[in-house]
Design a protein around this motif. Structure first.
Motif, PDB file in Angstrom:
ATOM      1  N   VAL A 398      12.130 -33.597 -21.340  1.00 23.03           N
ATOM      2  CA  VAL A 398      11.198 -34.109 -20.336  1.00 23.03           C
ATOM      3  C   VAL A 398       9.781 -33.757 -20.781  1.00 23.03           C
ATOM      4  O   VAL A 398       9.492 -32.585 -21.040  1.00 23.03           O
ATOM      5  N   PRO A 399       8.884 -34.735 -20.917  1.00 28.03           N
ATOM      6  CA  PRO A 399       7.515 -34.438 -21.344  1.00 28.03           C
ATOM      7  C   PRO A 399       6.762 -33.631 -20.287  1.00 28.03           C
ATOM      8  O   PRO A 399       7.037 -33.746 -19.093  1.00 28.03           O
ATOM      9  N   VAL A 400       5.832 -32.805 -20.739  1.00 31.14           N
ATOM     10  CA  VAL A 400       4.995 -32.038 -19.820  1.00 31.14           C
ATOM     11  C   VAL A 400       3.537 -32.419 -20.062  1.00 31.14           C
ATOM     12  O   VAL A 400       3.152 -32.764 -21.185  1.00 31.14           O
ATOM     13  N   PRO A 401       2.709 -32.383 -19.019  1.00 28.00           N
ATOM     14  CA  PRO A 401       1.297 -32.756 -19.193  1.00 28.00           C
ATOM     15  C   PRO A 401       0.527 -31.703 -19.982  1.00 28.00           C
ATOM     16  O   PRO A 401       0.963 -30.560 -20.112  1.00 28.00           O
ATOM     17  N   SER A 402      -0.628 -32.084 -20.469  1.00 31.74           N
ATOM     18  CA  SER A 402      -1.447 -31.168 -21.266  1.00 31.74           C
ATOM     19  C   SER A 402      -2.186 -30.160 -20.400  1.00 31.74           C
ATOM     20  O   SER A 402      -2.607 -29.112 -20.889  1.00 31.74           O
ATOM     21  N   SER A 403      -2.355 -30.474 -19.122  1.00 28.41           N
ATOM     22  CA  SER A 403      -3.085 -29.584 -18.223  1.00 28.41           C
ATOM     23  C   SER A 403      -2.278 -29.328 -16.953  1.00 28.41           C
ATOM     24  O   SER A 403      -1.600 -30.234 -16.454  1.00 28.41           O
ATOM     25  N   PRO A 404      -2.348 -28.122 -16.388  1.00 26.38           N
ATOM     26  CA  PRO A 404      -1.652 -27.832 -15.130  1.00 26.38           C
ATOM     27  C   PRO A 404      -2.439 -28.300 -13.908  1.00 26.38           C
ATOM     28  O   PRO A 404      -2.033 -28.059 -12.781  1.00 26.38           O
ATOM     29  N   MET A 405      -3.570 -28.973 -14.133  1.00 30.94           N
ATOM     30  CA  MET A 405      -4.385 -29.524 -13.051  1.00 30.94           C
ATOM     31  C   MET A 405      -4.394 -31.049 -13.168  1.00 30.94           C
ATOM     32  O   MET A 405      -4.316 -31.591 -14.267  1.00 30.94           O
ATOM     33  N   ARG A 406      -4.499 -31.715 -12.030  1.00 29.41           N
ATOM     34  CA  ARG A 406      -4.648 -33.169 -12.047  1.00 29.41           C
ATOM     35  C   ARG A 406      -5.678 -33.584 -11.001  1.00 29.41           C
ATOM     36  O   ARG A 406      -5.969 -32.838 -10.067  1.00 29.41           O
ATOM     37  N   SER A 407      -6.226 -34.771 -11.172  1.00 29.53           N
ATOM     38  CA  SER A 407      -7.271 -35.271 -10.283  1.00 29.53           C
ATOM     39  C   SER A 407      -6.771 -36.477  -9.506  1.00 29.53           C
ATOM     40  O   SER A 407      -6.120 -37.357 -10.069  1.00 29.53           O
ATOM     41  N   SER A 408      -7.076 -36.512  -8.206  1.00 30.42           N
ATOM     42  CA  SER A 408      -6.637 -37.612  -7.353  1.00 30.42           C
ATOM     43  C   SER A 408      -7.719 -37.933  -6.333  1.00 30.42           C
ATOM     44  O   SER A 408      -8.452 -37.048  -5.884  1.00 30.42           O
ATOM     45  N   LYS A 409      -7.797 -39.210  -5.955  1.00 35.47           N
ATOM     46  CA  LYS A 409      -8.690 -39.632  -4.877  1.00 35.47           C
ATOM     47  C   LYS A 409      -7.846 -40.010  -3.664  1.00 35.47           C
ATOM     48  O   LYS A 409      -6.930 -40.825  -3.768  1.00 35.47           O
ATOM     49  N   LEU A 410      -8.145 -39.406  -2.511  1.00 31.11           N
ATOM     50  CA  LEU A 410      -7.397 -39.686  -1.295  1.00 31.11           C
ATOM     51  C   LEU A 410      -8.056 -40.809  -0.507  1.00 31.11           C
ATOM     52  O   LEU A 410      -9.125 -41.306  -0.889  1.00 31.11           O
ATOM     53  N   LEU A 411      -7.431 -41.221   0.610  1.00 30.80           N
ATOM     54  CA  LEU A 411      -7.855 -42.439   1.298  1.00 30.80           C
ATOM     55  C   LEU A 411      -9.270 -42.375   1.838  1.00 30.80           C
ATOM     56  O   LEU A 411      -9.907 -43.421   2.042  1.00 30.80           O
ATOM     57  N   ASP A 412      -9.836 -41.184   2.067  1.00 31.06           N
ATOM     58  CA  ASP A 412     -11.197 -41.072   2.574  1.00 31.06           C
ATOM     59  C   ASP A 412     -12.233 -41.052   1.453  1.00 31.06           C
ATOM     60  O   ASP A 412     -13.431 -40.885   1.705  1.00 31.06           O
ATOM     61  N   GLY A 413     -11.774 -41.229   0.215  1.00 31.83           N
ATOM     62  CA  GLY A 413     -12.683 -41.271  -0.920  1.00 31.83           C
ATOM     63  C   GLY A 413     -12.943 -39.930  -1.568  1.00 31.83           C
ATOM     64  O   GLY A 413     -13.571 -39.867  -2.628  1.00 31.83           O
ATOM     65  N   LYS A 414     -12.481 -38.831  -0.949  1.00 29.63           N
ATOM     66  CA  LYS A 414     -12.691 -37.506  -1.534  1.00 29.63           C
ATOM     67  C   LYS A 414     -11.791 -37.318  -2.758  1.00 29.63           C
ATOM     68  O   LYS A 414     -10.629 -37.688  -2.735  1.00 29.63           O
ATOM     69  N   VAL A 415     -12.360 -36.713  -3.791  1.00 28.55           N
ATOM     70  CA  VAL A 415     -11.612 -36.443  -5.021  1.00 28.55           C
ATOM     71  C   VAL A 415     -11.194 -34.976  -5.025  1.00 28.55           C
ATOM     72  O   VAL A 415     -12.005 -34.079  -4.769  1.00 28.55           O
ATOM     73  N   TRP A 416      -9.915 -34.752  -5.308  1.00 26.87           N
ATOM     74  CA  TRP A 416      -9.391 -33.395  -5.430  1.00 26.87           C
ATOM     75  C   TRP A 416      -8.964 -33.164  -6.866  1.00 26.87           C
ATOM     76  O   TRP A 416      -8.139 -33.899  -7.415  1.00 26.87           O
TER      77      TRP A 416
END
Length: 432
Positions: A398-416
């Protein structure tokens, strides 16, 4: 007091496999067990694993029988199928499944050790670790179980009042109307999706509505008798409310946060420290089941299996629709959802991203469940068992990502992205 249905909560465990069974006989045994467990012919399309690969020597599991709790929801499928397909035995363990009645029950049994691990709400594990709603107990996330696949349902009676979305809801509440919404556990995923959506629409979930806790299988009956006006829960209970003509889906959780973290394979830290080989074997078995579930040709048969009383206890047809991505909101909209419930997605579902765990703590702080800011990253590193996960993932390719963090934008436009959790928690206009 609201009415609640009676649910079967007995433990489910597969018949023991003879230890001296040859590989060909073992495959026959698994086939027979699976056919016996499934409804008419459903198992005929299931692809069984190849010969067993038992761990040996220093890698041998310390605990051969592992008791895994689950709640009757579609997303319990990977832990159920890890057992039903014999993937547990492939890695030298036997999964003993235990159907639980509530998330509070799962919490208590993980703390006491009555359960070794569980299909459990991400936010619950973090809350227990931090002493929120329970005695602080070091906890662990072994892997993610699924992304997406939950929904917010509102009662059909609200349609005639013009309440079909968040804007309508805000206007309705502003007119002085009182509404009751339910979630499944105050620090869990469903509570966070409900709170986030309400707040994004200008409704304070702690002040403007009554916010109560109801176990997942009881959501529909509570709406039927009028105890609740809306709820957030995992499938198939949103689909069931529509099927019974009492509710409609106002928004799916994947519309709130596409590919959001949801259930995890969780356990106490003590379990991992005492049984690292067992934990690794368990991750490998559930990872293989996750791959199996994301091959959509298998999902209809799996829906039939998990529909049984021992598992979800809901008609297979009710499970199958949204399991396959076929959505009907119960109010005139039908669509094919590419972001429906995912169990694998090339390993992106399963990797225990530190940022995912940190997000739940930011919301616990936002809603006053956690009184002070904490060492968000440090706690996430303690809870999410990334090294153990990587060991298991390498064994099952199973491949693993290069970073343990990821970025996402939620429905209110805020980026986490996990970069400044304290500032993120404090940045919301609506909070406790």
């Amino acid at each position: 007091m609201h009415k609640t249905p009676t649910h079967d909560t007995h433990n489910e465990s597969d018949a023991a496999e003879p230890s001296n069974m040859a590989h060909s006989s073992r495959r026959d045994f698994l086939k027979k067990s699976l056919f016996a467990a499934s409804a008419a012919g459903a198992a005929s399309s299931l692809i069984l694993p190849s010969s067993a690969v038992h761990a040996a020597g220093s890698d041998a599991p310390e605990k051969p029988v592992v008791k895994i709790g689950f709640i009757p929801l579609t997303d319990c499928a990977s832990v159920v199928m890890a057992s039903k397909l014999g993937l547990d035995k492939k890695y030298g363990i036997t999964i003993e499944l235990s159907k639980e009645a509530s998330w509070a029950g799962v919490r208590d049994k993980l703390i006491s050790g009555e359960l070794d691990a569980a299909h459990v709400l991400y936010g619950l594990i973090y809350a227990v670790n931090n002493g929120v709603g329970a005695t602080a107990t070091p906890m662990s996330v072994l892997m993610g179980i699924n992304n997406n696949g939950q929904a917010i349902t509102m009662a059909n009676k609200l349609i005639s009042a013009g309440v079909v979305n968040g804007a309508g809801l805000k206007k309705y509440i502003a007119s002085g109307k009182s509404l009751t919404f339910a979630q499944t556990y105050p620090t869990g995923t469903h509570a966070m999706w409900l709170n986030y959506w309400l707040a994004a629409n200008g409704v304070n979930p702690m002040k403007d509505v009554k916010n109560i806790t109801v176990p997942p299988p009881q959501m529909v009956s509570n709406m039927q008798v009028g105890t609740t006006d809306g709820f957030c829960v995992g499938e198939p209970w949103g689909a069931r409310a529509i099927e019974l003509g009492i509710g409609f889906t106002t928004i799916t959780t994947q519309e709130i946060w596409t590919n959001h973290p949801e259930k995890v394979l969780g356990c106490s830290r003590a379990f991992v420290e005492k049984n690292p080989n067992t934990a690794r074997a368990l991750i490998m078995a559930v990872l293989e089941a996750s791959k199996y579930l994301d091959d959509y040709k298998n999902r209809a048969a799996v829906a039939t299996i998990i529909s049984q009383k021992s598992y979800v206890n809901c008609p297979a047809d009710t499970i199958t629709g949204r399991f396959l991505g076929n959505y009907d909101n119960g109010a005139g909209r039908q669509w094919k959802d590419a972001n429906n419930m995912k169990f694998y997605n090339d390993g992106k579902v399963n990797f225990p991203y530190l940022s995912d765990g940190m997000w739940f703590m930011t919301q616990h702080k936002r809603w006053g469940l956690m009184k002070n800011d904490v060492d968000y990253l440090g706690i996430a590193k303690q809870i999410n068992q990334i090294d153990l996960y990587k060991q298991a993932a390498s064994q099952v390719k199973v491949p693993v990502p290069s970073s343990p963090m990821r970025s996402s934008k939620l429905l209110d436009g805020k980026v986490w992205d996990g970069s400044n959790p304290a500032a993120y928690a404090a940045s919301f206009a609506i909070k406790a």
